[in-house]
Design a protein around this motif. Structure first.
Motif, PDB file in Angstrom:
ATOM      1  N   CYS A 552      60.906  -0.265  13.376  1.00  0.00           N
ATOM      2  CA  CYS A 552      60.642  -1.502  12.644  1.00  0.00           C
ATOM      3  C   CYS A 552      59.363  -1.503  11.823  1.00  0.00           C
ATOM      4  CB  CYS A 552      60.565  -2.691  13.613  1.00  0.00           C
ATOM      5  SG  CYS A 552      61.779  -2.670  14.907  1.00  0.00           S
ATOM      6  N   GLY A 553      58.378  -0.720  12.191  1.00  0.00           N
ATOM      7  CA  GLY A 553      57.130  -0.793  11.449  1.00  0.00           C
ATOM      8  C   GLY A 553      56.109   0.220  11.914  1.00  0.00           C
ATOM      9  N   ILE A 554      55.198   0.559  10.994  1.00  0.00           N
ATOM     10  CA  ILE A 554      54.118   1.496  11.305  1.00  0.00           C
ATOM     11  C   ILE A 554      52.838   1.001  10.648  1.00  0.00           C
ATOM     12  CG2 ILE A 554      54.697   2.955   9.315  1.00  0.00           C
ATOM     13  CD1 ILE A 554      53.768   5.384  10.968  1.00  0.00           C
ATOM     14  N   ASP A 555      51.730   1.181  11.350  1.00  0.00           N
ATOM     15  CA  ASP A 555      50.440   0.754  10.815  1.00  0.00           C
ATOM     16  C   ASP A 555      49.363   1.699  11.334  1.00  0.00           C
ATOM     17  OD1 ASP A 555      48.790  -1.066   9.329  1.00  0.00           O
ATOM     18  OD2 ASP A 555      48.040  -1.805  11.242  1.00  0.00           O
ATOM     19  N   CYS A 556      48.373   1.979  10.501  1.00  0.00           N
ATOM     20  CA  CYS A 556      47.252   2.831  10.883  1.00  0.00           C
ATOM     21  C   CYS A 556      45.993   1.996  11.020  1.00  0.00           C
ATOM     22  CB  CYS A 556      47.026   3.924   9.845  1.00  0.00           C
ATOM     23  SG  CYS A 556      48.425   5.035   9.626  1.00  0.00           S
ATOM     24  N   SER A 557      45.126   2.394  11.926  1.00  0.00           N
ATOM     25  CA  SER A 557      43.878   1.660  12.122  1.00  0.00           C
ATOM     26  C   SER A 557      42.961   1.776  10.919  1.00  0.00           C
ATOM     27  CB  SER A 557      43.156   2.166  13.373  1.00  0.00           C
ATOM     28  OG  SER A 557      42.868   3.555  13.268  1.00  0.00           O
ATOM     29  N   SER A 558      43.221   2.775  10.049  1.00  0.00           N
ATOM     30  CA  SER A 558      42.422   2.944   8.846  1.00  0.00           C
ATOM     31  C   SER A 558      43.251   3.708   7.827  1.00  0.00           C
ATOM     32  CB  SER A 558      41.135   3.715   9.151  1.00  0.00           C
ATOM     33  OG  SER A 558      40.427   4.017   7.972  1.00  0.00           O
ATOM     34  N   ASP A 559      42.963   3.488   6.547  1.00  0.00           N
ATOM     35  CA  ASP A 559      43.651   4.228   5.494  1.00  0.00           C
ATOM     36  C   ASP A 559      43.012   5.588   5.246  1.00  0.00           C
ATOM     37  OD1 ASP A 559      45.417   2.153   5.081  1.00  0.00           O
ATOM     38  OD2 ASP A 559      44.164   1.199   3.558  1.00  0.00           O
ATOM     39  N   ALA A 560      41.827   5.792   5.824  1.00  0.00           N
ATOM     40  CA  ALA A 560      41.106   7.044   5.626  1.00  0.00           C
ATOM     41  C   ALA A 560      40.548   7.520   6.959  1.00  0.00           C
ATOM     42  CB  ALA A 560      39.979   6.868   4.612  1.00  0.00           C
ATOM     43  N   PHE A 561      40.373   8.822   7.052  1.00  0.00           N
ATOM     44  CA  PHE A 561      39.887   9.419   8.300  1.00  0.00           C
ATOM     45  C   PHE A 561      38.946  10.556   7.964  1.00  0.00           C
ATOM     46  CE2 PHE A 561      40.646  12.732  11.645  1.00  0.00           C
ATOM     47  CZ  PHE A 561      39.942  12.090  12.663  1.00  0.00           C
ATOM     48  N   ASP A 562      37.746  10.507   8.527  1.00  0.00           N
ATOM     49  CA  ASP A 562      36.765  11.569   8.331  1.00  0.00           C
ATOM     50  C   ASP A 562      36.899  12.570   9.464  1.00  0.00           C
ATOM     51  OD1 ASP A 562      34.595  13.227   7.990  1.00  0.00           O
ATOM     52  OD2 ASP A 562      33.223  11.614   7.412  1.00  0.00           O
ATOM     53  N   ALA A 563      37.506  13.715   9.168  1.00  0.00           N
ATOM     54  CA  ALA A 563      37.783  14.706  10.209  1.00  0.00           C
ATOM     55  C   ALA A 563      36.522  15.349  10.746  1.00  0.00           C
ATOM     56  CB  ALA A 563      38.714  15.785   9.656  1.00  0.00           C
ATOM     57  N   ASP A 564      35.429  15.319   9.984  1.00  0.00           N
ATOM     58  CA  ASP A 564      34.190  15.955  10.416  1.00  0.00           C
ATOM     59  C   ASP A 564      33.325  15.044  11.271  1.00  0.00           C
ATOM     60  OD1 ASP A 564      34.826  18.265   8.995  1.00  0.00           O
ATOM     61  OD2 ASP A 564      33.950  17.464   7.155  1.00  0.00           O
ATOM     62  N   ALA A 565      33.659  13.772  11.303  1.00  0.00           N
ATOM     63  CA  ALA A 565      32.797  12.799  11.982  1.00  0.00           C
ATOM     64  C   ALA A 565      33.179  12.579  13.433  1.00  0.00           C
ATOM     65  CB  ALA A 565      32.828  11.467  11.232  1.00  0.00           C
ATOM     66  N   GLY A 566      34.188  13.308  13.912  1.00  0.00           N
ATOM     67  CA  GLY A 566      34.665  13.050  15.266  1.00  0.00           C
ATOM     68  C   GLY A 566      35.517  11.798  15.273  1.00  0.00           C
ATOM     69  N   GLY A 567      35.807  11.295  16.432  1.00  0.00           N
ATOM     70  CA  GLY A 567      36.600  10.078  16.518  1.00  0.00           C
ATOM     71  C   GLY A 567      38.067  10.349  16.277  1.00  0.00           C
TER      72      GLY A 567
END
Length: 764
Positions: A552-567
């Protein structure tokens, strides 16, 4: 195990070299040595992985134990919690049999469906294999019994398995064949890892320092010991130096004396020997402390668990016109020798002596009533048939409302020790199915097999059920699914091809030449079918249910992700049951890189979950992705690297059915490169002044100068296009030139001394 390691080290410091060498070889087939004067006991190991196989010696009957479904079936549940329960049950049975180390799980990647030992391995995908293995290990070791993760590494074929080198590039090795081991080791820390028989890139796995020390211990943090596969030692001293601790089975004084001599002659440092022995002793102490002298297990409860697991592993592949589940009052013709004498496990070192075995005929009789069930063998042993058997089966099928044909692979078709010759079923099984299909339109084929099979008859049948090698309770599990007592929720743990010609390693598998070239690279399993746009018979992750699910639906916590910053980034997915029955769905999440810097898979499984939904119920699931989920292995930097750019997160019910999609912009910095004389000119593009110097020295200054608008104005359109094509070709020529060629190509305008100076400056 840190406290145990310090205790072990203290104990080892009191041992002679002779005693230390003694502990690095088994006492016969299944036990380690003890040292009575120091109070160090021996421990016992036993084959697995889907059931305890405690033997005295190499041959003979093992103790009765629960025979659970084999690895592909366990993986087809996609249910890590359930696999953890299986592991716990195996741990309890090991305690009851006074076994301290269970030799499993096996997690080698299924490179080809022809692999003779595929029934012992989970999947073609490293994430599914790794998570299944981690759950299994947690379950077993939670009961105080160690596991042995095997076979490390790249053990893909049985043909000449002790001598054939698996020749493989570094990226494929890391991303496909090692990743499952990495997941299992880092998540669950097995007490031991078993090295493989085969060489890897020409070096025996038991002597492979990079695998056993650099990667397994130093990089992944493994803190147990490495045991050889049985008879897997080539050079004993080299194996100790590389990181193989325990030789099994024991070789008496033969290899022990070699270790002692190597220490005395200075070829093997005393510290290396002591460290190797300490790792063994630490596990022995851990196992001894966890020993339960009065342990028992509930055979009935474990049989019930085997039935529940078997039910969740069964995959409904086809169900035209809702031919399944069977309905009350239907007359059912049960056809096939497997109906009463099922094939429920593989052959070789994993063969279990079950506590009891159920068959589908008995279980369906119990559920449907004897008056509603008829049976015909249809085939004899090993799948042979004849006109009389066929005629009897056709007659019984024609008189019924539904015909259920049990077919698949007999024991002689797949076993440890040899690879399959084809993916075809026995000709007698095929003939039987085709004959029944002509007489009875409502025909369902139930398959009992350890790996994929071809189905030339599929268009003539209404239903197909993959029953795998379902263990001692497989007959009951099949009856549960066929009658609807259990809604099928298994999903394929491997791709089923139409024919062997479709498969990634065809026709090079198995290799008979002493070297197995993994020329398909990353493109194993569904990665191969996706990249080449090949439609398989059934895709990875596929399976039907008696109900229907809607994404029914998909959502991301952010539109961007910094792979070098951890998290991490969190993905939210909604799934609804839009059918009339309660059922379980396996929600699969794949990652797709839109513009990969180097050719790579179209989609890669990164996460999954299994959920139960009542009719009309909707649930929200959360998945977490981190840097590694977007990374590839960079063989030049010898590290994991993320290519910055757009990645699609795709979610659905199989590798080929991914209706939900969200896009993330992933930010990452390129890895620093070690620049050498073998580096390419393009490797200096991040240092514009140096790149320009190379281009000018080579006589291609136009590459670093802006395109002249004035010049273009005096050209025809065709001349402009030709000039731009030439510029592109020139850039490619320059970019891909190793810099050690620049002095000669530039006729010395860029000197060797200047080249050395550039390298010193760039590396500073």
């Amino acid at each position: 195990m840190n406290g145990t390691l310090s205790e072990a080290a203290a104990l080892v410091s009191r041992m002679t070299v002779e005693e230390q060498a003694l502990l690095l070889s088994g006492d016969g087939w299944w036990r380690t040595h003890g040292i009575e004067r120091l109070g160090l006991p021996a421990i016992t190991c036993s084959d697995g992985p889907h059931g305890l196989r405690k033997l005295e010696g190499l041959f003979g009957n093992s103790v009765p134990a629960t025979c659970f479904p084999t690895a592909p079936a366990l993986a087809a549940t996609w249910n890590t919690g359930l696999i953890r329960e299986v592991g716990a049950a195996l741990g309890r049975e090991a305690q009851a049999a006074d076994v301290q180390l269970l030799l499993g799980p096996g997690i080698n990647i299924k490179r080809s469906p022809l692999g003779g030992r595929n029934f012992e391995y989970f999947s073609e995908d490293p994430v599914l294999s790794g998570r299944m293995a981690a759950a299994y290990i947690d379950g077993v070791q939670g009961e105080g019994v160690g596991t042995s993760l095997k076979h490390f590494a790249v053990n893909s074929q049985e043909t000449l398995r002790m001598a054939t080198s698996s020749d493989i590039d570094e990226r494929t090795l890391r991303e496909v064949y090692l990743q499952a081991f990495e997941i299992a080791v880092q998540h669950s820390q097995p007490w031991t890892v078993m090295s493989a028989y085969n060489p890897v890139n020409g070096v025996y796995a038991s002597e492979h320092r990079q695998l056993l020390t650099d990667i397994l211990r130093d990089e992944w943090g493994f803190n147990g010991f490495v045991v050889s596969d049985w008879g897997g030692i080539n050079d004993r001293v080299e194996a100790v130096a590389a990181g193989t601790n325990l030789e099994m089975p024991g070789s008496g004084d033969y290899n022990r004396n070699r270790i002692i001599a190597a220490v005395r002659e200075g070829r093997l440092p005393k510290e290396t020997l002591a460290r190797s022995v300490t790792e063994v002793v630490a596990v022995v102490l851990e196992a001894s402390a966890a020993r339960k002298s009065d342990a028992t297990f509930d055979a009935e409860a474990h049989h019930a668990l085997a039935r529940r697991v078997g039910g969740e592993s069964i995959v409904l592949l086809k169900n035209d016109d809702g031919v399944l589940p069977l309905r009350a009052g239907q007359k059912v013709a049960l056809i096939g020798d497997f109906a009463k004498a099922p094939r429920y496990q593989g052959a070789g070192s994993s063969q279990v002596n079950p506590t009891r075995v159920t068959n589908t005929y008995y279980e369906l009789t119990t559920l449907l009533g004897a008056e509603n069930l008829v049976h015909a063998a249809g085939c004899a042993d090993e799948g042979d048939t004849n006109d009389t058997l066929i005629e009897d089966a056709v007659g019984q099928a024609a008189s019924a409302h539904v015909a259920i044909v049990l077919a698949g692979l007999p024991d002689s078709y797949e076993s440890e020790g040899f690879d399959r010759r084809s993916i075809d079923m026995p000709p007698g099984h095929v003939r039987l199915i085709e004959a029944i299909a002509k007489a009875q339109p409502n025909i369902v084929v139930v398959l009992l097999n350890g790996s994929a099979v071809s189905m030339p008859w599929i268009d003539g049948v209404k239903g197909v059920v993959e029953g795998w090698l379902g263990g001692e309770a497989g007959g009951g599990a099949l009856a549960d699914v066929l009658t609807g007592r259990v809604n099928p929720s298994g999903r394929l743990s491997e791709t089923f091809p139409v024919g062997i010609e479709q498969t990634p390693a065809f026709p090079a598998f198995p290799s008979h030449a002493g070297n197995a070239l993994y020329g398909e690279g990353l493109f194993v399993g569904y990665r191969h079918y996706d990249m080449r746009n090949i439609e398989p018979l059934f895709p990875f992750g596929f399976g039907l249910s008696y109900t229907k699910f809607e994404y029914c639906g998909i959502d991301c916590s952010s539109d961007a992700f910094d792979a070098d910053a951890g998290g991490s980034v969190r993905i939210q997915v909604k799934v609804r049951n839009v059918g009339a029955l309660a059922g379980q769905e396996v929600v699969q999440l794949y990652v797709h890189e839109q513009a990969p810097a180097h050719p790579g898979p179209v989609n890669e499984l990164r996460a999954f979950d299994k959920i139960m939904l009542a009719p009309g119920e909707e649930k929200t699931l959360f998945f977490t992705l981190d840097q590694r989920d977007f990374a590839h292995y960079d063989p030049q930097a010898h590290a994991w690297s993320v290519n910055p750019g757009a990645f699609d997160v795709r979610v659905g019910g199989s590798s080929r059915e991914l209706p939900l999609e969200a896009t993330l912009e992933v930010r990452a910095r390129p890895l620093p490169r070690k620049l050498t004389r073998q580096s390419l000119v393009q490797d200096f593009s991040a240092i514009p002044a140096v790149y320009e110097e190379f281009a000018r020295a080579l006589g291609f200054a136009e590459l670093v100068e802006p395109e002249s608008a004035a010049a273009s104005a005096n050209m025809t359109r065709e001349q402009v296009i030709a000039a731009r094509k030439a510029r592109v070709a020139t850039r490619a020529f320059v970019n891909e030139m190793p810099i050690n060629k620049v002095p000669a190509f530039s006729k010395g305008s860029l000197s060797e001394a200047r080249l050395d100076e550039i390298l010193r400056t760039a590396s500073a």
